[in-house]
Structure formats: C-alpha cells, structure tokens
Write a protein that holds these residues in place. Structure first.
Motif, PDB file in Angstrom:
ATOM      1  N   THR A   1      -0.093  11.302   5.512  1.00  0.00           N
ATOM      2  CA  THR A   1       0.096   9.878   5.807  1.00  0.00           C
ATOM      3  C   THR A   1       1.141   9.341   4.831  1.00  0.00           C
ATOM      4  OG1 THR A   1      -1.653   9.258   4.296  1.00  0.00           O
ATOM      5  CG2 THR A   1      -2.254   9.495   6.619  1.00  0.00           C
ATOM      6  N   SER A   2       1.773   8.246   5.253  1.00  0.00           N
ATOM      7  CA  SER A   2       2.852   7.713   4.430  1.00  0.00           C
ATOM      8  C   SER A   2       2.330   7.252   3.067  1.00  0.00           C
ATOM      9  CB  SER A   2       3.498   6.537   5.141  1.00  0.00           C
ATOM     10  OG  SER A   2       4.344   5.867   4.252  1.00  0.00           O
TER      11      SER A   2
ATOM     12  N   SER B   1       5.588 -22.478   3.822  1.00  0.00           N
ATOM     13  CA  SER B   1       6.609 -21.431   3.889  1.00  0.00           C
ATOM     14  C   SER B   1       6.110 -20.050   3.470  1.00  0.00           C
ATOM     15  CB  SER B   1       7.801 -21.817   3.027  1.00  0.00           C
ATOM     16  OG  SER B   1       7.358 -22.039   1.708  1.00  0.00           O
ATOM     17  N   ASP B   2       5.070 -19.998   2.626  1.00  0.00           N
ATOM     18  CA  ASP B   2       4.610 -18.660   2.222  1.00  0.00           C
ATOM     19  C   ASP B   2       3.343 -18.246   2.973  1.00  0.00           C
ATOM     20  OD1 ASP B   2       2.987 -20.473   1.053  1.00  0.00           O
ATOM     21  OD2 ASP B   2       3.122 -19.656  -0.971  1.00  0.00           O
TER      22      ASP B   2
ATOM     23  N   LEU C   1      -0.936   1.067   8.158  1.00  0.00           N
ATOM     24  CA  LEU C   1       0.044   0.231   7.465  1.00  0.00           C
ATOM     25  C   LEU C   1       1.417   0.869   7.356  1.00  0.00           C
ATOM     26  CD1 LEU C   1      -1.980  -1.381   4.559  1.00  0.00           C
ATOM     27  CD2 LEU C   1      -1.479  -2.257   6.816  1.00  0.00           C
TER      28      LEU C   1
ATOM     29  N   TYR D   1      10.371 -14.350  -8.081  1.00  0.00           N
ATOM     30  CA  TYR D   1      11.350 -14.748  -7.066  1.00  0.00           C
ATOM     31  C   TYR D   1      10.648 -15.352  -5.850  1.00  0.00           C
ATOM     32  CZ  TYR D   1      15.208 -14.459  -3.804  1.00  0.00           C
ATOM     33  OH  TYR D   1      16.169 -14.782  -2.889  1.00  0.00           O
TER      34      TYR D   1
ATOM     35  N   PHE E   1      11.254 -19.058  -4.398  1.00  0.00           N
ATOM     36  CA  PHE E   1      12.031 -19.260  -3.176  1.00  0.00           C
ATOM     37  C   PHE E   1      11.216 -19.143  -1.902  1.00  0.00           C
ATOM     38  CE2 PHE E   1      15.206 -18.052  -6.293  1.00  0.00           C
ATOM     39  CZ  PHE E   1      16.054 -19.129  -6.154  1.00  0.00           C
ATOM     40  N   LEU E   2      10.119 -18.379  -1.941  1.00  0.00           N
ATOM     41  CA  LEU E   2       9.319 -18.250  -0.728  1.00  0.00           C
ATOM     42  C   LEU E   2       8.240 -19.322  -0.700  1.00  0.00           C
ATOM     43  CD1 LEU E   2       8.725 -16.581   1.803  1.00  0.00           C
ATOM     44  CD2 LEU E   2       7.147 -15.256   0.447  1.00  0.00           C
ATOM     45  N   SER E   3       7.470 -19.417  -1.802  1.00  0.00           N
ATOM     46  CA  SER E   3       6.463 -20.467  -1.870  1.00  0.00           C
ATOM     47  C   SER E   3       7.108 -21.802  -2.192  1.00  0.00           C
ATOM     48  CB  SER E   3       5.419 -20.128  -2.931  1.00  0.00           C
ATOM     49  OG  SER E   3       4.800 -18.912  -2.648  1.00  0.00           O
TER      50      SER E   3
ATOM     51  N   ALA F   1      -0.557 -10.455   3.832  1.00  0.00           N
ATOM     52  CA  ALA F   1      -1.097  -9.429   2.945  1.00  0.00           C
ATOM     53  C   ALA F   1      -2.599  -9.280   3.154  1.00  0.00           C
ATOM     54  CB  ALA F   1      -0.789  -9.773   1.501  1.00  0.00           C
TER      55      ALA F   1
ATOM     56  N   LYS G   1       8.786   9.130   6.464  1.00  0.00           N
ATOM     57  CA  LYS G   1       9.099   9.958   7.629  1.00  0.00           C
ATOM     58  C   LYS G   1       9.107  11.446   7.277  1.00  0.00           C
ATOM     59  CE  LYS G   1       9.627   6.947  10.817  1.00  0.00           C
ATOM     60  NZ  LYS G   1      10.569   5.838  10.840  1.00  0.00           N
TER      61      LYS G   1
ATOM     62  N   GLN H   1      -3.215  -7.472   6.348  1.00  0.00           N
ATOM     63  CA  GLN H   1      -2.960  -6.030   6.206  1.00  0.00           C
ATOM     64  C   GLN H   1      -4.170  -5.330   5.595  1.00  0.00           C
ATOM     65  OE1 GLN H   1       0.658  -6.089   3.930  1.00  0.00           O
ATOM     66  NE2 GLN H   1       1.942  -5.820   5.739  1.00  0.00           N
TER      67      GLN H   1
ATOM     68  N   PHE I   1       0.084  -4.861   1.315  1.00  0.00           N
ATOM     69  CA  PHE I   1      -0.565  -6.119   0.924  1.00  0.00           C
ATOM     70  C   PHE I   1      -0.348  -6.522  -0.533  1.00  0.00           C
ATOM     71  CE2 PHE I   1      -3.818  -2.888   2.016  1.00  0.00           C
ATOM     72  CZ  PHE I   1      -4.352  -2.592   0.771  1.00  0.00           C
ATOM     73  N   LYS I   2       0.892  -6.645  -0.903  1.00  0.00           N
ATOM     74  CA  LYS I   2       1.290  -7.196  -2.200  1.00  0.00           C
ATOM     75  C   LYS I   2       0.745  -6.421  -3.397  1.00  0.00           C
ATOM     76  CE  LYS I   2       2.435 -11.753  -0.697  1.00  0.00           C
ATOM     77  NZ  LYS I   2       3.766 -11.268  -0.323  1.00  0.00           N
TER      78      LYS I   2
ATOM     79  N   GLN J   1       7.707 -16.669  -5.751  1.00  0.00           N
ATOM     80  CA  GLN J   1       7.094 -17.932  -6.142  1.00  0.00           C
ATOM     81  C   GLN J   1       8.112 -19.067  -6.025  1.00  0.00           C
ATOM     82  OE1 GLN J   1       4.014 -18.093  -6.791  1.00  0.00           O
ATOM     83  NE2 GLN J   1       3.592 -19.843  -8.072  1.00  0.00           N
TER      84      GLN J   1
ATOM     85  N   ALA K   1       1.933   3.475   2.487  1.00  0.00           N
ATOM     86  CA  ALA K   1       0.883   2.684   3.111  1.00  0.00           C
ATOM     87  C   ALA K   1      -0.360   2.618   2.239  1.00  0.00           C
ATOM     88  CB  ALA K   1       0.531   3.267   4.479  1.00  0.00           C
ATOM     89  N   ASP K   2      -0.346   3.299   1.117  1.00  0.00           N
ATOM     90  CA  ASP K   2      -1.506   3.329   0.251  1.00  0.00           C
ATOM     91  C   ASP K   2      -1.156   2.672  -1.085  1.00  0.00           C
ATOM     92  OD1 ASP K   2      -4.240   4.836  -0.334  1.00  0.00           O
ATOM     93  OD2 ASP K   2      -2.955   5.002  -2.093  1.00  0.00           O
ATOM     94  N   PRO K   3      -1.949   1.693  -1.540  1.00  0.00           N
ATOM     95  CA  PRO K   3      -1.554   0.933  -2.735  1.00  0.00           C
ATOM     96  C   PRO K   3      -1.279   1.801  -3.963  1.00  0.00           C
ATOM     97  CG  PRO K   3      -3.528  -0.003  -1.756  1.00  0.00           C
ATOM     98  CD  PRO K   3      -3.175   1.192  -0.946  1.00  0.00           C
TER      99      PRO K   3
END
Lengths: 294, 438
Positions: A148-149, B403-404, B262, A253, A257-259, B411, A132, B414, A242-243, A255, A152-154
């Motif tokens: 630009t933020s 779940s993922d 993004l 983490y 708990f989410l996957s 991603a 911001k 995006q 995008f990760k 891997q 937003a850029d890797p």
C-alpha cells in the motif's frame, strides 16, 4: 579634525563599495522583517485597507493553538532525524570518497546531483515512487510493506519526508565534509600512524577534531533547512494524510493564507524565527568552542 | 584621479536612482501609456479554474479579434493555491488584476476594492439567486461566471448492462437502492464506486451536503451554520449528518480502493471510470474534460443524487447541489477607468456575443448563469445538471463556508474514510472546528 576626515573618508568608501548592497539588503530584508513583526500586533487580514492594533492577542492565540504546538513537536522530531541521518550518511560518504577508491569523482558528482533538483520536482518524483512504483513492486513480488502507498499512512508518510530530505541534502553536506577531510594535515595523520594509532583512534582523536569547522557548518545548514522545509513537504505529502505530516512552515503558511488569520500566522512565524535563531546560535557557539588549531 | 572619484560617485547615484525608480507606482505609468499609445488598453484576468486556462486564453484571443484596442492577458492561479492567496499577493505588489475570478466566500473581503457592477446589462439576465453571494451592502460586485453541481457521476452504459436493460436513474432514491445498485454492478463484473480521498472533495463537497439538506429554506441552513458556530448542534444526533455518514459507510464498503483508501488522487477517478474499473464516482461537472479525454466515445455519463436516508421523500434524496462557484470581481483601485471599461466590455461580450457564448459553453464547458444564453452544451454532465435545475431539484451549493473549512474538515473526513475515527469522533472534530470560527 583629522579623525573626523578619516571617518568621512571611510564612510565615502563604504558608500561607494557597499552602499547599493546595504540599500538593497535594508529594503528587501530588514524592512519587511520589521514590518512583519509590526503586523503581528495588528488585525491585518492580508487584503483590507485598514487594520487595528490588537496588542499581544495574536501571540496569545498562537500559543493557545494546540495544533501549532503539535506541528512544532513533529517538526522537532523531523529535524532530529534528518540532522542525524544526513550528517552521518554525508560523513560516511565523504570518508569513503576521500579514501582513494576508484571512480570517486563520479560518485561525488552522483551523490551531489539530488541537491541540484528543486524540492518541488523532487517531491513529485518521490510521490510517484512511493505511491505507484513501490506499490507496483510490492503487489507483484508480495512484499507487504510496499503493497500500500506509504503516503497514505501517517507514520510512513512522515518517514518518506525524512528519507527524501536525507537523500536530497546528504550530497551537499558530503561535499563540505570532503573539503574538511582534504584539510586534515597529512603530517598529523602520519605522526599518529607512527605512534601506532589505529584507524578508529585516528578518526576520533585527529580527524574529527580537525573537522569541527565542517561539522559546524553542516549541522547549522541541516538544522536550518530542517526547520524551514516547505517545498518537499508540499510536493510529497501536502501535509497529509489528514494533516498528520504538516510541518511547521506549512502550518504557519496555511494559518495565514488558508485560514486567513494573517496576524496569528505571522506571530507563529516570528516565534518560529526566534526558536530557529536560538537553536542555531547555541549550536554554533558550542561547536566553535570545540574547534582546535593544528 | 579627482575625475575618477567624482565619476564613481556619479555612477553610484545613478544606480541608486535607477533602483529607486523601479519602486514607483505602476498605475501612473499605465495611465501615461494608455494616453500615448492611442487608447490601447491592457487588462489582466486572473483565472482560478486551472482546467480551463487554455480555453480562456483562446477566448481572450477571440475577444481581442473583435476589439482591436484591447489586450487581454489571462494569468493563472497556480494549482493548489487558493485564488485569495494569489489575488492578495497581486494586490500587495500593486499589480491587481483587472478581473479576478474568486470563490464566492472571498468576495466580501474585496468590497472596498471591487467596482460596483449593479448597473450592468447582464444583471437582469442572470438566473434568480445567482447573484446572492455577490451582493455586498446592496451592491452587486461580482459577475457570476460558472454554475457547477456535483453528486455521483455514473456511467450509464455499465449500469444498463448491470440492470440488464435500461437503467432508470430516478429509481435510485434511498440508501438501500444505492447499495443494491453497487451490488448489481459488482455482480455484473465491474467495480462499483471509487471514492476519491482529496480533502477538498470530502470536506468541501461531501460534508456540506449534511448542511444543505437540513432545510429547503436557505435561511434555515444559514441558521444551522450559526448554531454550529455557537456550539448548539449535536452533529452525532443530527439526522441528516448521521444519514450522510451512513451513506459514506456504504460507499466505503464498496470502494474499489478500500484496501488503501487514502492513496488515491484526483486523476485516479476519471481513469477508473474510463477503464471501467468503477462505474460511479463522487465528483462534479468540472471533471468532464478529464473524463472525456480518457473516455472520448462515451457520452452517457450523468448525475445521481447522494441519498441520505431510506425515505425516498426526504429532502436531498432526489436533489443535487447546484450553485455559482466562481465570480469575477472588477478592481477599481489599481486599474484605470479605461481598463475598467474594457473589462466591463469583456464581461458583456461573454454574455451577449455569439462567439463569447460559444467559447463559454462549448469550449470551456462552463454552465453559464445567464438566461439569455440558449446554446445547448455538448457536455453530458452539464446537461444532467441543467435537467435537475429545470425540474427544480437542486440543493444549495454551500459556497460561502469559511476558507479553511474544506482543508480542516477534509482532514477529519479522511480519518473517517481510513477508519481512524468513528462517526462520533468525526462529529466531535467538526463541532470543534466550528466552535473556533468567529
């Protein structure tokens, strides 16, 4: 006979003084750690009542995971930059703030403050600044790099992580370095002065060798914090965009708990532990070797 | 001296036993408590809809007023943490909540721990198919809590102005119509659409439209998912997928934040709508509290479907996805019989009690999954969804994806939104994801 009673006496003293601590340490650190290693050989999913032994399958999958390796390399890059920048900046600050300048206590406190703010809050503050505040400034004063933020850029998002981590940690390392500077014996510096050594020579040949213990500690702390960073990563970029900024702790983490690949995540966490332990031991071993007596 | 020594030993032993007793099972103490305190039962409810936490707390309070012997505590799952994470950690620590609000895809993992609810009264009053994802081995183990739907939320006031009169939502049925609508909006001096770049929105809601529009029959959709897993689908050649991404291309072109697609956050959406910077936002009815907070006067919001082709008759061009997105499961492993009974009473109270219904529909803005609840919602987005439901114009809300799915494919989406990859690259990444799912 006497030997034995002495051993029992020692044991008694140990139990009385260190017993509770040992007990707690054993139950909350050692046992979970061992149990965690055991889980890497099972198909546990984090919730079911039963699980099977699967041997090394989780480790094989962990190493086949190209994204794990990519995230690991990214973490190495992150560690490299944060360790170098944090220590150089902390060392410079410490040097300046022990040279007897005006208001140095105020500055010491000021530089130390970021370390007192939790990583999550700090992440949110900087998220606001990057997405911001800087964008606002960039748009109003025509500074293209800020328009630009950065988040937003890797590539820039990676640098925001480095900047925030350095900003957070250098104050803490500075305090350790200040202690190191204070412990350099004045007589040695005086002797060097009389021998005609200039400021640079004094720094390289007297101050730095005397400060190796501080450098050892600071390197160890920054290395370990760099590998283990999670809170700043989570609050600032959430691994995005995008990760592309998902550092290893967050990857592991997610891997687990989410996957919901608990075993694989745990195996990757254990690999991470081995790497961090190895790097730290090597680093401490070599810097210990460099220590000198006054 | 001797005394002192024995005293220290005594003290150590005392401390150790005290610390050990902390590890004893909590369920046993709960049981004894319930017996001594004359049936005062305490149940915990894990809430994973963060936006209605305060409303649920008030709802629990109203329930406690009606039932003095039951205490209900609502615990939130932290924002950004999946309910599964929260519940599994609560289970491992022996503090399983009596009722846990879960995503449909996670229910099956709790089949050994969840109580059988097949004989509850509300089963017969629930909408057709609302219990589909809650059935495991023929038993119903989930209470359908919230029906949700999504699509293009539009501000009718702005569209009326842009169309110079009364805007007819049913006229927008194809991609061409959609683009024309955007252009008209821009010509009338307001921004057209804001595309929020959150991975859960793009990967969890937008992308699944390409699955659910494959066929009207849910068996065929499930087969499509199986084929994806087997690597038998060429997404880049798939009509629905290609169409949906073409629609996204149109959205990208008219996106008010396209200079940095993004950088947006969820909060930018309602803000853009309220400040009239945009008239259309791709989101679901859960966003109503935030929109209403910023644009309190305007009740003209409603949903438009996301068109995926230029043939108005194609499936998906006039339907929006609607489904049950949150279920309660009742724990039978770590909660006593009394607690389970109290929890069942709470669920029944929500469905059949006037106050309970009022809290559910009007305070928490939840669309209930029960036929007997006739209270008319004040929330225009909920009304809009009900309209689609009554006309049968609904798509399957893909609620049981891995779940993922939202995170990993989000991603990739995006990257597509930021023009880092093209539609073929996107198709490849999504296929790659599905191949690694067992």
């Amino acid at each position: 006979m006497r030997e034995e009673s002495r051993f029992i006496d020692k044991l008694k003293t140990y139990i009385v003084y260190a017993g509770p601590t040992t007990f707690v340490f054993f139950t909350v650190i050692i046992l979970p750690f061992l149990f965690g290693i055991y889980l890497t050989f099972t198909s546990y999913d984090g919730i079911s009542n039963s699980h099977n032994l699967v041997g090394f399958a989780n480790y094989i999958e962990a190493f086949k995971d190209t994204k794990f390796l990519a995230s690991f390399l990214l973490t190495l890059k992150y560690v490299l930059y944060t360790v170098v920048f944090t220590n150089v900046i902390a060392f410079l600050f410490a040097y300046i703030l022990t040279s007897g300048m005006k208001g140095q206590n105020f500055f010491r406190a000021g530089f130390f403050t970021p370390n007192l703010i939790g990583g999550i809050i700090l992440g949110f503050i900087w998220q606001f600044i990057f997405s911001k505040l800087l964008v606002y400034i960039g748009n109003n004063f025509n500074i293209p790099i800020f328009s630009t933020s950065w988040l937003a850029d890797p590539v820039r998002a990676f640098w925001t992580l480095v900047i925030v981590s350095v900003w957070q940690n250098s104050g803490y390392m500075m305090v350790i370095y200040i202690a190191g500077f204070m412990n350099v014996p004045k007589d040695l510096l005086e002797a060097a002065n009389i021998d005609g050594a200039n400021a640079w020579r004094r720094m390289v040949n007297v101050i730095i060798p005397m400060m190796i213990p501080s450098i050892t500690i600071c390197l160890f702390l920054t290395l370990q914090r760099g590998f283990m960073v999670y809170d700043v990563n989570l609050a600032l970029t959430k691994g995005g965009p995008f990760k592309s900024t998902e550092l290893i702790s967050m990857y592991v983490y997610n891997q687990a708990f989410l996957s919901q690949k608990y075993g694989v995540g745990q195996a990757q966490a254990f690999v991470l532990f081995l790497v961090v332990a190895l790097v730290s031991v090597i680093q401490v071993y070599f810097s210990k070797k460099m220590e000198v007596e006054a | 001296m001797k005394f002192k020594k024995t005293f220290t030993v005594f003290l150590t032993v005392l401390i150790m036993t005290l610390s050990l007793s902390g590890c004893s099972k909590s369920s046993t103490t709960n049981n004894s408590q319930t017996q001594t305190e004359k049936k005062q039962v305490k149940i915990t409810v894990m809430n994973s809809k963060g936006e209605i936490q305060t409303q649920l707390e008030k709802m629990a309070k109203a329930f406690m007023n009606d039932n003095k012997d039951i205490t209900v505590e609502v615990i939130p799952a932290p924002a950004g943490q999946s309910p599964f994470e929260k519940v599994s950690s609560l289970y491992s620590s022996g503090n399983a909540p009596t009722l846990s609000m879960l995503d449909p895809g996670d229910i099956v993992k709790f089949k050994d721990k969840a109580a059988d609810l097949s004989s509850e009264k509300w089963i017969n009053d629930s909408f057709d198919r609302s219990l589909d994802s809650a059935k495991v081995d023929g038993k119903v183990i989930g209470f359908p809590f919230a029906v949700e739907g999504y699509g293009f939320i539009y501000n009718k006031e702005l569209l009326d102005k842009a169309y110079g009169g009364n805007f007819d939502a049913s006229a927008v049925k194809t991609q061409k119509d959609l683009e024309e609508m955007f252009k008209k909006l821009e010509a009338s001096g307001v921004g057209s659409i804001i595309v929020s770049p959150m991975d859960w929105s793009l990967g969890g809601h937008f992308l699944p439209l390409s699955y659910s529009t494959q066929s009207k029959s849910s068996d065929d959709v499930n087969k499509f998912i199986e084929d994806l897993k087997a690597g038998k689908v060429e997404l880049a050649q798939n009509k629905q997928f290609k169409g949906l991404m073409a629609t996204l291309d149109i959205m990208k072109k008219h996106n008010i934040s396209k200079s940095s697609p993004l950088s947006g956050t969820y909060e930018n959406g309602p803000e853009a709508l309220a400040t009239k910077k945009a008239a259309v936002w791709f989101m679901g009815n859960w966003a109503w509290p935030q929109i209403h907070e910023l644009d309190a006067e305007n009740n003209s919001y409603a949903f438009l479907p996301v068109p995926i082709s230029n043939d108005a008759a194609d499936y998906g061009n006039s339907e929006i996805p609607v489904g049950v997105t949150k279920y309660f499961i009742l724990d039978k492993e770590q909660n006593s019989q009394e607690q389970q009974a109290a929890a069942k009473k709470f669920l029944e109270w929500i469905v059949y009690n006037q106050t309970g219904q009022d809290y559910l529909v009007n305070k928490a803005n939840v669309i209930p999954a029960f036929k007997n609840i006739t209270i008319e919602s004040q929330d225009p987005l909920a009304k809009s969804i009900k309209k689609y439901m009554s006309k049968g114009k609904t798509l399957q809300f893909m609620v049981t994806l891995p779940s993922d799915h939202w995170s990993k494919n989000g991603a990739s989406m995006q990257k597509f939104l930021d023009n880092k990859i093209d539609v073929n690259g996107l198709a490849k990444e999504i296929q790659e994801y599905w191949k690694n799912i067992k």
